[in-house]
Design an enzyme around this catalytic site. Structure first.
Site, short mmCIF file in Angstrom:
data_model
loop_
_atom_site.label_atom_id
_atom_site.label_comp_id
_atom_site.label_asym_id
_atom_site.label_seq_id
_atom_site.Cartn_x
_atom_site.Cartn_y
_atom_site.Cartn_z
N CYS A 59 40.27 5.11 -6.83
CA CYS A 59 41.47 5.30 -7.53
C CYS A 59 42.27 6.61 -7.32
O CYS A 59 41.44 7.65 -7.04
CB CYS A 59 40.73 5.41 -8.85
SG CYS A 59 41.93 5.83 -10.31
N CYS A 66 40.04 11.89 -12.74
CA CYS A 66 39.12 12.07 -13.95
C CYS A 66 37.77 12.39 -13.47
O CYS A 66 37.00 11.79 -12.89
CB CYS A 66 39.14 10.84 -14.78
SG CYS A 66 40.68 10.18 -15.04
N CYS A 118 34.39 10.14 -13.35
CA CYS A 118 34.54 9.02 -12.92
C CYS A 118 34.17 8.86 -11.49
O CYS A 118 34.47 9.66 -10.83
CB CYS A 118 36.20 8.38 -13.09
SG CYS A 118 35.98 6.63 -12.53
N CYS A 156 35.56 -8.17 -20.70
CA CYS A 156 36.42 -6.97 -20.53
C CYS A 156 36.51 -7.03 -18.89
O CYS A 156 35.76 -6.62 -18.09
CB CYS A 156 35.50 -5.93 -20.95
SG CYS A 156 34.96 -5.90 -22.68
N CYS A 185 39.61 -8.81 -22.94
CA CYS A 185 40.18 -7.79 -23.04
C CYS A 185 40.48 -7.11 -21.74
O CYS A 185 39.50 -7.35 -20.69
CB CYS A 185 39.02 -6.64 -23.94
SG CYS A 185 39.65 -4.98 -23.81
N CYS A 238 41.50 -1.20 -28.46
CA CYS A 238 40.13 -0.86 -28.29
C CYS A 238 40.46 0.76 -27.66
O CYS A 238 40.69 0.75 -26.58
CB CYS A 238 39.48 -1.68 -27.27
SG CYS A 238 37.54 -1.15 -26.78
N ARG A 298 31.06 0.34 -30.58
CA ARG A 298 30.43 -0.24 -29.54
C ARG A 298 29.70 0.90 -28.79
O ARG A 298 30.18 1.73 -28.48
CB ARG A 298 31.40 -0.97 -28.38
CG ARG A 298 30.67 -1.62 -27.29
CD ARG A 298 31.56 -2.37 -26.59
NE ARG A 298 32.23 -3.37 -27.17
CZ ARG A 298 33.54 -3.39 -27.31
NH1 ARG A 298 34.48 -2.89 -26.68
NH2 ARG A 298 33.83 -4.46 -28.01
#
Length: 410
Positions: free
Chosen positions: A65, A69, A72, A109, A142, A202, A272
């Site tokens: 990526c 972040c 992550c 998801c 999702c 979400c 969740r």
């Protein structure tokens, strides 16, 4: 305790507690922990009974990526030894999703690392959604693909996506200390695009990044204002090879207090329990079922989770039941206005490994979401972690399921 009685009364009326009351929940002592869980449990049962919704993550594209972040394992510069692969073919993604559905998952998801999807990526995901729904007509899907551009939310909705996940992760004031390649406002905009397109929104948080109690309350109140149908709560999984590898700030007791606070602030929303539950709650996971009404089944994006059968045994042993496909997740007053075709469901967490968002958000698979600067050592973190040994033995990289030749954990 007057505080808890007040919070229960407000929760049953769907009335927002004050910031001071939310902070007071986080400040309660371990001696009062069972009272806090019991109080929040009354609110949970009022709106969701004893049902537990199961969600299943499929990591469509792992690692590499361009976003930074700090939490992550898929981030730019990550040295975490995770699986790295490009887009799964629709038939392979559908096969992975089918394993989760067979295990009892009501929602699948679909997550992909990266800043956000190209139009070609939207085409890929649309074909994947179609393949999944051909095999499992009633399953909720999702998508969690990062920052959306104009028109992409509408295209996903037309393809059959029921929900879209994009987490706020932490407070606006501290967001720049966790991520520099996009902004907090970018995340808010993506959630609002999903809502405008008719998808169930979400959006959640990551706890355990060194944040203060004030940061936690700030992000949960911001989520309440944004009004998603689902709020995934992730607990940071400190992956070796990431900037937050040494952030072991959570105890099972603090994790439960955080979940209780979220339930009081978001009484009628699908809360969740997402990434990091096995690492930080450990043997106290069953208590969390009294606070949340939704969990992920099996593994996360880049980390292994508890065995799927153990998840099902835990739910049954604690006196709860798996929510069936024909049951509407949200209370009637919310389901009536939730994203069309969503069945009153909510979207799943996505991202690194706990359930954040994808790519740029790429930390959901193991995530957590509330934090201060990666280098900062907040006083609360020092107090919480005092005497705690880092449980690096509980952080296991996913080596099965999507992107491998081994069967998935579901």
């Amino acid at each position: 305790m007057d505080l808890l009685n007040t919070l229960v009364d407000k929760g049953l009326r769907r009335e927002l507690p004050s910031r001071e009351e939310a902070l007071a929940v986080l400040a309660t002592s371990d001696d009062d922990l069972l009272d806090v869980v019991a109080a929040a449990g009354k609110v949970r049962r009022k709106w969701f009974g004893r049902r537990v919704k199961l969600n299943y993550l499929v990591n469509l594209k792992s690692g590499l990526c361009p976003e930074d972040c700090s939490y992550c394992s898929q981030r730019l510069g990550s040295k975490a030894e995770i699986l790295k692969y490009t887009w799964l073919k629709p038939e392979d993604a559908s096969k992975a999703a089918a394993a989760g559905v067979a295990g009892g998952a009501k929602r699948v998801c679909l997550v992909a690392s990266g800043r956000g999807p190209t139009d070609r990526d939207i085409d890929r995901v649309s074909k994947t959604i179609e393949a999944i729904k051909e095999q499992n007509e009633d399953v909720e899907v999702c998508a969690c693909l990062g920052l959306l551009s104009a028109g992409q939310a509408e295209r996903l909705r037309e393809a059959g996506a029921d929900a879209y996940n994009h987490n706020l992760n932490t407070s606006e004031a501290t967001y720049g200390g966790i991520t520099t390649t996009h902004t907090y406002a970018d995340r808010v905009d993506t959630v609002q695009q999903a809502q405008a397109a008719g998808m169930s929104a979400c959006s959640g948080l990551i706890a355990g990044m060194g944040e203060s109690d004030e940061d936690l309350v700030d992000v949960v109140f911001s989520l309440r204002d944004l009004d998603p149908d689902s709020v995934p709560v992730n607990f940071l999984i400190p992956f070796e090879g990431t900037p937050l590898a040494k952030e072991w700030n959570l105890t099972p007791q603090r994790a439960l207090r955080i979940l209780a606070m979220v339930r009081f602030v978001c009484p009628d929303v699908e809360v969740r329990l997402a990434g990091g539950r096995e690492v930080h709650l450990r043997s106290m996971q069953p208590l969390a079922l009294h606070l949340v009404n939704s969990i992920f089944l099996g593994d996360y994006l880049t980390s292994e989770g508890q065995e799927g059968k153990a998840d099902l045994d835990m739910i049954a042993d604690a006196g709860f039941e798996v929510e069936g496909a024909g049951t509407t997740t949200l209370p009637a007053h919310r389901a009536d206005v939730a994203g069309a075709g969503c069945g009153g469901g909510s979207c799943g967490p996505c991202g690194d490994d706990s359930a954040s968002a994808p790519a740029e958000v790429a930390a959901a698979s193991t995530a957590t979401a509330t934090a201060t600067s990666p280098e900062a050592e907040a006083p609360v973190a020092e107090a919480v972690g005092a005497g705690q040994d880092a449980r690096t033995d509980l952080v296991a990289v996913r080596r099965r399921g999507a992107g491998t030749d081994l069967p998935p954990n579901a």
